[in-house]
Design an enzyme around this catalytic site. Structure first.
Site, PDB file in Angstrom:
ATOM      1  N   CYS A 113      26.922 -12.919  -7.664  1.00 17.63           N
ATOM      2  CA  CYS A 113      27.756 -12.385  -8.066  1.00 17.63           C
ATOM      3  C   CYS A 113      27.283 -10.931  -8.287  1.00 17.63           C
ATOM      4  CB  CYS A 113      29.197 -12.270  -7.968  1.00 17.63           C
ATOM      5  SG  CYS A 113      29.147 -13.140  -9.590  1.00 17.63           S
TER       6      CYS A 113
ATOM      7  N   CYS B  81      30.826 -19.210 -10.982  1.00 14.62           N
ATOM      8  CA  CYS B  81      31.774 -17.936 -11.612  1.00 14.62           C
ATOM      9  C   CYS B  81      31.722 -19.088 -13.120  1.00 14.62           C
ATOM     10  CB  CYS B  81      33.606 -17.586 -11.386  1.00 14.62           C
ATOM     11  SG  CYS B  81      33.196 -17.588 -10.341  1.00 14.62           S
TER      12      CYS B  81
HETATM   13 FE1  FES Z   1      31.241 -12.900  -9.972  1.00 13.00          FE
HETATM   14 FE2  FES Z   1      33.471 -15.240 -10.507  1.00 13.00          FE
HETATM   15  S1  FES Z   1      32.447 -13.608  -8.898  1.00 13.00           S
HETATM   16  S2  FES Z   1      31.951 -14.029 -11.624  1.00 13.00           S
END
Ligand code: FES
Length: 256
Positions: free
Chosen positions: A38, A107
């Protein structure tokens, strides 16, 4: 657990994250990682005492799951030894939180990776702090150094006139010894500066002056022994590059 369901523990740590912030000090190391999935970021700070994590804080630009896992990992490892903390995996953190939705497992990498990074950085830092700051020449004793004290071996060079027209070898111990070698060229044409390094560690100005001077610089050279009958006559040098030993005739040696 459904892909969108969060456990009570996750929600609690997300709403009331523990140990948010940063730490400072000599005994603090920081781990920084980015999540390739992400693009979010995590910083984990550890304060170490007696090889144990005395305090830990984190700062993140990640989502709720990243916040919850980081908060949880700080509670899990506080007080643990670095070795134990190094073994904590993202799965351990997820288990401790009673699970994470599968799509959020990536994450939890941030917290575990940042912690491991901080531990590695702390270990590297303490290694370099405990490493000798002195050059090898300063530590190692040269055979004959005591025997020829004031008979050609000098630990001070206040009066350079005694070296007039002599063959002098100066052991490189930084700026002061390099300046002495440079000044000696006004009194004698035979000045050698011996250093175990591949290049001189000095200020750029002095380096240029030395290279333009008549000082002969012996790089990657280690003085093993000082030889002579009553006075210094020669030195035994180890050429570290060629791994060869050879003798050099000198009248004096300066070891600051
Ligand atoms: Fe980036 Fe969880 S979506 S750390």
């Amino acid at each position: 657990m459904k892909s969108t369901n969060y456990s009570e523990k996750v929600l609690d740590h997300f709403r009331n994250p523990r140990n948010v912030g940063t730490l400072e000090g000599e005994d603090v190391a920081v781990g920084r990682v980015g999540n390739p999935v992400c693009g979010d970021l995590m910083e984990m700070y550890i304060k170490v005492e007696d090889d144990k994590i005395k305090d830990i804080k984190f700062k993140t630009f990640g989502c709720g799951s990243a916040i919850a896992t980081s908060s949880m990992i700080t509670e899990m490892v506080k007080g643990k030894s670095l070795e134990e903390a190094m073994k904590v995996t993202r799965q351990d953190v997820a288990n401790e939180l009673d699970g994470l939705p599968p799509i959020k497992m990536h994450c939890s990498n941030l917290a575990a990776d940042a912690l491991h990074d901080a531990i590695k950085n702390y270990r590297n830092k303490s290694k370099s702090m405990s490493a000798p700051t002195k050059s090898p020449e300063e530590k190692r004793e040269i055979i004959g150094e005591k025997e020829f004290e004031n008979k050609g071996v000098y630990h001070k060079a206040d009066d350079l006139s005694i070296f007039k027209d002599k063959r002098v070898i100066v052991l490189d111990k930084g700026d002061r010894s390099q300046e002495i070698a440079l000044n000696l060229t006004k009194l004698t044409s035979r000045v050698i500066l011996a250093t175990s390094s591949k290049d001189l560690v000095t200020n750029p100005e002095l380096k240029i002056k030395l290279k333009q001077s008549d000082v002969k610089i012996l790089y990657e050279s280690e003085i093993l022994e000082i030889r002579g009958t009553n006075e210094v006559e020669k030195v035994l040098i180890h050429d570290l590059n060629e791994d060869e030993e050879y003798e050099l005739f000198v009248d004096a040696m300066i070891i600051l």
